[in-house]
Design a protein around this motif. Structure first.
Motif, mmCIF file in Angstrom:
data_model
loop_
_atom_site.group_PDB
_atom_site.id
_atom_site.type_symbol
_atom_site.label_atom_id
_atom_site.label_comp_id
_atom_site.label_asym_id
_atom_site.label_seq_id
_atom_site.Cartn_x
_atom_site.Cartn_y
_atom_site.Cartn_z
ATOM 1 N N ARG A 413 0.816 -1.214 0.000
ATOM 2 C CA ARG A 413 0.000 0.000 0.000
ATOM 3 C C ARG A 413 0.849 1.263 0.000
ATOM 4 O O ARG A 413 0.526 2.255 -0.641
ATOM 5 N N TYR A 414 1.940 1.236 0.786
ATOM 6 C CA TYR A 414 2.766 2.433 0.968
ATOM 7 C C TYR A 414 4.175 2.140 0.494
ATOM 8 O O TYR A 414 5.096 1.990 1.286
ATOM 9 N N PHE A 415 4.310 2.053 -0.812
ATOM 10 C CA PHE A 415 5.558 1.648 -1.437
ATOM 11 C C PHE A 415 6.729 2.509 -0.953
ATOM 12 O O PHE A 415 6.661 3.735 -1.003
ATOM 13 N N GLY A 416 7.751 1.845 -0.432
ATOM 14 C CA GLY A 416 8.967 2.560 -0.057
ATOM 15 C C GLY A 416 8.944 3.214 1.318
ATOM 16 O O GLY A 416 9.936 3.781 1.762
ATOM 17 N N ASP A 417 7.822 3.133 2.004
ATOM 18 C CA ASP A 417 7.684 3.832 3.291
ATOM 19 C C ASP A 417 8.047 2.905 4.450
ATOM 20 O O ASP A 417 7.186 2.459 5.202
ATOM 21 N N GLU A 418 9.343 2.645 4.595
ATOM 22 C CA GLU A 418 9.766 1.702 5.647
ATOM 23 C C GLU A 418 9.546 2.266 7.052
ATOM 24 O O GLU A 418 9.366 1.521 8.013
ATOM 25 N N ALA A 419 9.555 3.586 7.177
ATOM 26 C CA ALA A 419 9.313 4.192 8.495
ATOM 27 C C ALA A 419 7.913 3.817 8.978
ATOM 28 O O ALA A 419 7.693 3.500 10.146
ATOM 29 N N ARG A 420 6.992 3.826 8.039
ATOM 30 C CA ARG A 420 5.621 3.460 8.380
ATOM 31 C C ARG A 420 5.554 1.981 8.783
ATOM 32 O O ARG A 420 4.862 1.611 9.729
ATOM 33 N N VAL A 421 6.256 1.157 8.061
ATOM 34 C CA VAL A 421 6.274 -0.274 8.383
ATOM 35 C C VAL A 421 6.770 -0.475 9.817
ATOM 36 O O VAL A 421 6.177 -1.221 10.590
ATOM 37 N N THR A 422 7.820 0.231 10.167
ATOM 38 C CA THR A 422 8.363 0.129 11.528
ATOM 39 C C THR A 422 7.339 0.594 12.551
ATOM 40 O O THR A 422 7.150 -0.042 13.588
ATOM 41 N N ARG A 423 6.672 1.697 12.244
ATOM 42 C CA ARG A 423 5.688 2.242 13.190
ATOM 43 C C ARG A 423 4.505 1.293 13.384
ATOM 44 O O ARG A 423 3.970 1.181 14.471
ATOM 45 N N MET A 424 4.105 0.637 12.293
ATOM 46 C CA MET A 424 2.870 -0.160 12.380
ATOM 47 C C MET A 424 3.099 -1.606 12.830
ATOM 48 O O MET A 424 2.143 -2.290 13.205
ATOM 49 N N GLU A 428 7.660 -4.046 18.357
ATOM 50 C CA GLU A 428 8.457 -2.831 18.499
ATOM 51 C C GLU A 428 9.918 -3.247 18.507
ATOM 52 O O GLU A 428 10.301 -4.118 19.286
ATOM 53 N N GLU A 429 10.726 -2.635 17.640
ATOM 54 C CA GLU A 429 12.106 -3.123 17.505
ATOM 55 C C GLU A 429 13.148 -2.059 17.791
ATOM 56 O O GLU A 429 14.323 -2.255 17.527
ATOM 57 N N THR A 430 12.712 -0.910 18.292
ATOM 58 C CA THR A 430 13.695 0.116 18.643
ATOM 59 C C THR A 430 14.072 -0.119 20.099
ATOM 60 O O THR A 430 13.251 0.042 20.984
ATOM 61 N N TYR A 434 9.369 -5.553 21.888
ATOM 62 C CA TYR A 434 8.070 -5.743 22.545
ATOM 63 C C TYR A 434 7.004 -6.211 21.559
ATOM 64 O O TYR A 434 7.071 -5.881 20.377
ATOM 65 N N VAL A 435 5.999 -6.894 22.075
ATOM 66 C CA VAL A 435 4.778 -7.149 21.303
ATOM 67 C C VAL A 435 3.800 -6.026 21.638
ATOM 68 O O VAL A 435 3.521 -5.760 22.807
ATOM 69 N N ARG A 436 3.285 -5.373 20.597
ATOM 70 C CA ARG A 436 2.367 -4.240 20.815
ATOM 71 C C ARG A 436 0.924 -4.737 20.736
ATOM 72 O O ARG A 436 0.416 -5.037 19.651
ATOM 73 N N MET A 437 0.283 -4.760 21.887
ATOM 74 C CA MET A 437 -1.050 -5.359 21.931
ATOM 75 C C MET A 437 -2.106 -4.521 21.204
ATOM 76 O O MET A 437 -3.050 -5.076 20.628
ATOM 77 N N ALA A 438 -1.966 -3.203 21.230
ATOM 78 C CA ALA A 438 -2.960 -2.365 20.532
ATOM 79 C C ALA A 438 -2.902 -2.625 19.025
ATOM 80 O O ALA A 438 -3.931 -2.637 18.346
ATOM 81 N N HIS A 439 -1.690 -2.863 18.509
ATOM 82 C CA HIS A 439 -1.571 -3.131 17.076
ATOM 83 C C HIS A 439 -2.184 -4.490 16.726
ATOM 84 O O HIS A 439 -2.859 -4.637 15.711
#
Ligand code: OX2
Length: 838
Positions: A413-424, A428-430, A434-439
């Motif tokens: 959907r969001y070609f090239g937007d790796e920042a978005r992939v990380t956010r969604m 959580e890998e920063t 963590y496992v993000r339960m809301a996601h």
């Protein structure tokens, strides 16, 4: 222990008895239970025995509805709502059940014929405090409304052996005591061990191929626990529906390990029992703050797995094929606490029932809806990966699989937007992972909602922005509501009589009908009656305050109330600062005209939340100084009522003149206390936050005391580098207030006690108290002036009630049914045991 009471000698017979009158039958049944259930006779019976005898009498009367309801739902294979919630803050059952059965007055009469007072018996019930605050109480209001609207529904949760702690005050500090609510037994529940289920925990997974080459995953746990359901009937208001609240208790599969015992290790032999039962031992007392404890994750998984397995069992008995799971059940996640359900349903469908992933995923997403209750970052659940893997190794694999497929979709959907992939990402890998339960909840649900208009908007713009951009149609708002049965009819019988006398009783089921009260706001007689009721409720509360706090308060003063969990964002300390401001004004100007006010606080602090506990200490300290100062005591009183609970709330809301709803704008998702106050005729002083905004819209801006920054302004002020010191420099009264606290005026000269609080405010003020102080003080000036015109105040009070119809949880639930659950009411015909064939 309670003093024994004496039942009057003509026990079985009352005056003016018709042979078959309801009161006579109640009396007989009551005595029957006193003898045959409690095994007591009056000379030995305690108040608890009397309460239990009456509770059993009432239980008998609702069992018929319960059985009829179960029969009807089973026969029709009705589509059913499963409301999954880690908390159900039910409050006492007896009074509510009497109201819903229409037996309240008969019960009062029959008890009084026996020389007993119904109110005394009602207060004997230990309330099931299986929740922290708003979230758990919302679940309780929702299941009440579901039953009243005749919607097939089950509330699924945990039967905590110890609910929310009992709060006491020692030297003005909160001290926690264990809540032993099951001590005298629980007459409202029925254990259903025949429907117990097994839950696995820990261990590892194995893979193997069957003869056809198909890969199977086997989860080899390192322990299993048994989930035993305990069912409580939930009555609708004056209908035949009795739904079920099904709470799971954890037990060891074997109480006792004989092999170990025979080796002489007694401790080891019972160890498994202890460890297993820990799962449902105690409610975590944190409201909107996660602790990341392994036991908590295990608790969540335990009740969710039990509940989903229970649904599969029900489907089997009703011969519903597996692929119709989402047609049989609409499962709602009350916040992320049950969000592990997404992975668990996938596991059950794929690993245990060999369904293909895509089909299982389709069913899962159609099954779940997710309600978010907070934007506070510290309340968003995330589990350290290592911990998660230790407890739920198979679920972590499933979550990885869900995530891989989901992130493919995001990338597409969001070609090239790796920042978005990380956010969604669900992970959580920063830094630490963590496992993000809301996601997980967002990805696994077909509907996502907030709990008030502003909150739902902020969700879309902020915390769940990326998800909203990807799936805008999934998002919606469902403004919270509360049940008028408990919060008006039961809590405020005087007002209930007055209202019903004026407009009939329909409002109890259709709260919008309260609108018909509007013309009465102009009727001086009605106003006088309204005022007299508020006064009587205030007298009742004054008695409680005298008994519990040893403080005499004047029922003719304005009762200014803030009851809710103690939290910095809710800003109980803003009210405290303002009280000190008023005190300072009175001390420096003894002749100052001021509307006499009684400030009443109540609420629990999470045991580990030091700042919240210090806020309680500040309030009790102010009370100690103010209440004994002859120069101000006619104008100011400050009390902290210990152990705010559903039971205490029922006495407090009806006695309030002013409702304090003063959270920092953008922080309180909805609030529900605000609604209970308005319904009972309190006016609100509040910020543009949560449901306050909708309350103000309904009751009219002229009947609401607004102050403070808006959510947008708060964000701007903070974004521009908020400096609380600037506000302090610009406000002489605020400076005096801070200086009094700093110099130990409220702590016997101890300048250290409140230093952490003062330093936090002066240096950071994360919740913008200083920015809002003047606006708050000004609004209070308007309140004081308005209160002095008691005719006009009463008019506004009536309008607040009359226009609160929108805030019935019946309205909220009707919206969930229509927009998210797609369920229809089912009318229940009453079945008698003679109709049943085995
Ligand atoms: C509470 C929210 O703080 C409150 O604003 C809301 O009215 C209530 O939930 C019911 O929706 N824990 N408690 C809440 O959120 C969380 C998380």
């Amino acid at each position: 222990m309670n003093q024994p009471q004496v039942v009057s000698p003509n026990s079985g017979r009352g005056p003016d008895d018709e042979p078959d009158s309801p009161t006579r039958r109640l009396r007989h049944a009551f005595l029957h239970h006193l003898f045959y259930t409690q095994g007591k006779f009056p000379a030995l019976a305690t108040k608890t025995d009397y309460y239990l005898a009456l509770a059993h009498t009432v239980r008998d009367r609702l069992l018929q509805r319960w059985i009829s309801t179960a029969n009807e739902y089973t026969k029709n294979g009705s589509r059913t709502v499963a409301y999954l919630s880690a908390e159900f803050l039910m409050g006492p059952h007896l009074g509510n059940n009497l109201i819903n059965l229409g037996l309240f007055d008969d019960a009062r009469k029959s008890m009084s014929e026996l020389g007993l007072n119904l109110d005394d018996l009602l207060y004997e019930e230990e309330e099931p405090g299986l929740g922290n605050g708003g979230l758990g109480r919302l679940a309780a209001c929702f299941i009440d409304s579901l039953a009243t609207l005749e919607i097939p529904a089950v509330g699924y949760g945990i039967r905590y052996e110890f609910g929310i702690f009992h709060q006491t005050l020692v030297d003005g500090w909160q001290v926690e005591k264990t809540d032993k609510w099951l001590r005298y037994g629980n007459p409202w529940e029925l254990a259903r061990p025949e429907w117990s289920v097994t839950v696995k925990l820990g261990g590892h997974t194995e893979r193997m191929q069957d003869n056809s080459g198909q890969l199977h995953v086997r989860w080899v746990p390192n322990r299993t626990v048994l989930g035993v359901p305990y069912d409580t009937p939930i009555l609708g208001y004056r209908n035949n529906t009795a739904n079920t609240l099904r709470l799971w208790k954890a037990e060891a599969p074997e109480a006792f390990d004989f092999a170990v015992f025979n080796r002489g290790d007694y401790q080891g032999a019972v160890n498994q029992k202890v460890v297993s039962e820990n799962l449902s031992k105690v409610l975590y007392p944190n409201d909107e703050h996660v602790e990341g404890k392994e036991l908590r994750l295990a608790q969540q998984y335990f009740f969710v797995s039990c509940s989903l397995q229970d649904m599969l069992r029900i489907m089997k008995t009703q011969h519903v094929p597996l692929h119709e799971f989402h047609e049989k059940f609409a499962v709602q996640l009350n916040d992320t606490h049950p969000a592990i359900g997404v992975a668990e349903l996938m596991r059950l469908l794929t690993d245990e029932h060999q369904m293909h992933w895509n089909q299982a995923w389709d069913i899962t997403r159609k099954t779940f809806g997710y309600t978010n209750h907070t934007l506070l970052p510290e309340a968003l659940e995330r589990w350290p990966l290592e911990l998660f893997k230790r407890v739920l190794p198979r679920h972590l694999e499933i979550i990885y699989e869900i995530n891989a497929r989901f992130l493919d979709e995001v990338r597409q959907r969001y070609f090239g937007d790796e920042a978005r992939v990380t956010r969604m990402s669900l992970i959580e890998e920063t830094g630490e992972r963590y496992v993000r339960m809301a996601h997980l909840a967002c990805v696994g649900s077909h509907a996502i909602n907030g709990v008030a208009e502003l909150h739902s908007e902020l969700l879309k713009q902020d915390v769940l922005k990326d998800f909203h951009e990807m799936w805008p149609a999934k998002f919606g708002n469902k403004t919270n509501g509360v049940t008028p049965r408990r919060w008006i009819a039961l809590a405020n019988p005087r007002l209930t009589r007055l209202i019903s006398g004026a407009i009939g009783e329909g409002w109890i089921k259709r709260l919008e009908e309260l609108r018909q009260l509007e013309p009465f706001a102009l009727d001086p007689n009605f106003r006088a009656g309204w005022r007299e009721i508020k006064r009587a409720n205030k007298r009742d509360l004054s008695d409680v305050i005298r008994k519990r706090c040893g403080v005499a308060v004047d029922p003719s003063s304005m009762f200014d109330v803030q009851v809710k969990r103690i939290h910095e964002y809710k800003r109980q300390h803003l009210s405290a600062l303002h009280i000190i401001g008023l005190y300072h004004r009175l001390k420096t100007n003894p002749n100052l005209e001021m509307t006499p006010r009684t400030f009443i606080f109540g609420g629990k602090a999470a045991p580990g939340y030091w700042m919240a506990k210090l806020i309680i200490r500040l309030i009790t300290s102010i009370g100690e100084v103010v209440n004994r100062d002859p120069a101000v005591r006619d104008k100011l009183r400050v009390v902290f009522l210990p152990n705010f609970s559903v039971t205490n709330g029922q006495r407090i809301y009806p006695a309030a003149d002013l409702s304090e709803q003063i959270s920092t704008a953008g922080k309180e998702a909805s609030g529900t206390g605000n609604m209970k106050f308005a319904m009972n005729g309190a006016l609100t002083i509040g910020t543009m936050d949560g449901a306050n905004i909708e309350i103000r819209e309904q009751v009219g801006a002229e009947n609401f005391f607004l102050f403070g920054l808006t959510a947008h302004e708060v964000a701007t002020v903070r974004g521009n580098g908020y400096r609380p010191q600037d506000y302090l420099d610009g406000n002489a009264e605020l400076r005096e207030v801070i200086s009094l606290i700093r110099h130990g005026y409220f702590s016997r000269g101890d300048g250290e006690l409140f230093r952490p609080l003062v330093d936090s405010l002066v240096n950071h003020d994360p919740y913008c108290l200083f920015a809002d102080y003047q606006s708050y003080a000004d609004a209070h000036e308007r309140v004081g002036t308005a209160y002095r015109d008691s005719e006009d105040w009463t008019r506004m009070s009536i309008l607040n009630s009359a226009r609160s119809g929108l805030f019935s949880s019946d309205r909220t639930i009707a919206e969930y049914c229509r927009d998210i659950w797609n369920v229809q009411p089912v009318q229940v015909p009453i079945l008698s045991h003679e109709d049943v064939r085995v």
